[in-house]
Write a protein that holds these residues in place. Sequence first.
Motif, PDB file in Angstrom:
ATOM      1  N   THR A  52       8.745  -8.236  -1.972  1.00  0.00           N
ATOM      2  CA  THR A  52       8.967  -7.168  -0.988  1.00  0.00           C
ATOM      3  C   THR A  52       9.337  -5.869  -1.685  1.00  0.00           C
ATOM      4  O   THR A  52       8.839  -4.792  -1.336  1.00  0.00           O
ATOM      5  N   THR A  53      10.204  -5.978  -2.686  1.00  0.00           N
ATOM      6  CA  THR A  53      10.624  -4.782  -3.415  1.00  0.00           C
ATOM      7  C   THR A  53       9.481  -4.206  -4.236  1.00  0.00           C
ATOM      8  O   THR A  53       9.290  -2.983  -4.278  1.00  0.00           O
ATOM      9  N   ASN A  56       7.027  -2.385  -1.788  1.00  0.00           N
ATOM     10  CA  ASN A  56       7.539  -1.180  -1.122  1.00  0.00           C
ATOM     11  C   ASN A  56       8.045  -0.118  -2.092  1.00  0.00           C
ATOM     12  O   ASN A  56       7.933   1.083  -1.810  1.00  0.00           O
ATOM     13  N   SER A  60       6.378   3.512  -2.307  1.00  0.00           N
ATOM     14  CA  SER A  60       7.280   4.674  -2.226  1.00  0.00           C
ATOM     15  C   SER A  60       7.060   5.608  -3.411  1.00  0.00           C
ATOM     16  O   SER A  60       6.991   6.836  -3.244  1.00  0.00           O
ATOM     17  N   THR A 113      -3.399   2.344   0.049  1.00  0.00           N
ATOM     18  CA  THR A 113      -2.324   3.306  -0.218  1.00  0.00           C
ATOM     19  C   THR A 113      -2.724   4.196  -1.379  1.00  0.00           C
ATOM     20  O   THR A 113      -3.013   3.711  -2.476  1.00  0.00           O
ATOM     21  N   PHE A 253      10.255  -6.651   7.559  1.00  0.00           N
ATOM     22  CA  PHE A 253       9.565  -6.969   6.309  1.00  0.00           C
ATOM     23  C   PHE A 253       8.465  -8.009   6.508  1.00  0.00           C
ATOM     24  O   PHE A 253       7.323  -7.779   6.090  1.00  0.00           O
ATOM     25  N   SER A 257       4.359  -7.549   6.069  1.00  0.00           N
ATOM     26  CA  SER A 257       3.578  -8.413   5.178  1.00  0.00           C
ATOM     27  C   SER A 257       2.367  -8.995   5.909  1.00  0.00           C
ATOM     28  O   SER A 257       1.269  -9.061   5.353  1.00  0.00           O
ATOM     29  N   PRO A 262       2.591  -1.895   3.201  1.00  0.00           N
ATOM     30  CA  PRO A 262       3.980  -1.634   2.847  1.00  0.00           C
ATOM     31  C   PRO A 262       4.747  -1.190   4.094  1.00  0.00           C
ATOM     32  O   PRO A 262       4.167  -0.601   5.022  1.00  0.00           O
ATOM     33  N   ILE A 263       6.031  -1.451   4.117  1.00  0.00           N
ATOM     34  CA  ILE A 263       6.816  -1.065   5.288  1.00  0.00           C
ATOM     35  C   ILE A 263       6.882   0.445   5.431  1.00  0.00           C
ATOM     36  O   ILE A 263       7.047   0.974   6.533  1.00  0.00           O
ATOM     37  N   THR A 264       6.702   1.166   4.329  1.00  0.00           N
ATOM     38  CA  THR A 264       6.711   2.632   4.379  1.00  0.00           C
ATOM     39  C   THR A 264       5.531   3.177   5.174  1.00  0.00           C
ATOM     40  O   THR A 264       5.564   4.324   5.629  1.00  0.00           O
ATOM     41  N   ALA A 273      12.317   1.256   5.454  1.00  0.00           N
ATOM     42  CA  ALA A 273      11.352   2.114   4.779  1.00  0.00           C
ATOM     43  C   ALA A 273      12.064   3.278   4.094  1.00  0.00           C
ATOM     44  O   ALA A 273      11.760   3.627   2.944  1.00  0.00           O
ATOM     45  N   TYR A 276      13.718   2.165   0.831  1.00  0.00           N
ATOM     46  CA  TYR A 276      12.839   2.044  -0.334  1.00  0.00           C
ATOM     47  C   TYR A 276      12.410   3.409  -0.866  1.00  0.00           C
ATOM     48  O   TYR A 276      12.249   3.585  -2.083  1.00  0.00           O
TER      49      TYR A 276
END
Length: 290
Positions: A52-53, A56, A60, A113, A253, A257, A262-264, A273, A276
């Motif tokens: 997840t990190t 995101n 970011s 992205t 999250f 997925s 991405p959550i952003t 968001a 991150y």
Amino acid sequence: MGASVAKKDDDTPIGPTGRPYRGFPTPPKLDTHGPARIISLCNQKGGVGKTTTTINLAASLASYGRKVLAVDFDPQGALSAGLGIQTHESPTIYDLLLDTKRDPADVIVHTATENLDVIPANIDLSAAEVHLVNEVARETILSRVLRKVAPHYDVILIDCQPSLGLLTVNALTASHGVLIPLECEFFALRGVAMLIETIDKVRDRLNPTIELDGVLATMYDPRTLHSREVLERVVEAFGDDVLETVIGRTVKFPDASVSGMPITEFAPQHAAAQAYLRLARELIARGAVA
């Protein structure tokens, strides 16, 4: 859910880590790109937020104009799936490890992205340790692969598998820095000493320049005493190595997925968001990323 912010008597905002809360400035755009600084996201415990990190943070940093390559280095292929990449028929990082003369450009996938590319992985990677065990300088194979693409990116993020085996040692040997996502839960603390010991061994024997870029508290729930106490213990143990940004626990999250985003981008106004984006700004401010 975002992390709570308290205030001192003089109205100075205090973040969850007990330090004055800073917003970190929006970084300026870069005039040139590369060579990349390589960062492994590493923790041998599963389910602490590594993938997840990676997703995101990569998105970011890309949103701030950094050219980012995310390397899926986990046979589960969660990073690839989380960005909507199909890996069943396409070449992956496994193919690059087995044939270091192969051009990584054949494997790199451009995501939806902007500024974010991925080297995907699938279950084939689980066989890599068996194939590599008899190779000469087997700990440096990933480093040789990434050296070819590093000039084209500002940062390369490696999503490591939850293990301290040969693949993780390869990632650490290839990296300039390590970011440790750490769930705000007591049992997550227990394995960190072993991870730090592994990083120290890699520094002594294989990669003398590797640095600890930070410990990132994840899945933080300010409503629970347990979360708050664990975060206090993490700060006591690691001091300034604990990043000021804290990632809260939220159902957004897994939703992001499933959407392959991405959550952003999935929920850009959500507190997670924004957290991150703040993490990206903090790492740039700390010099971990250009």
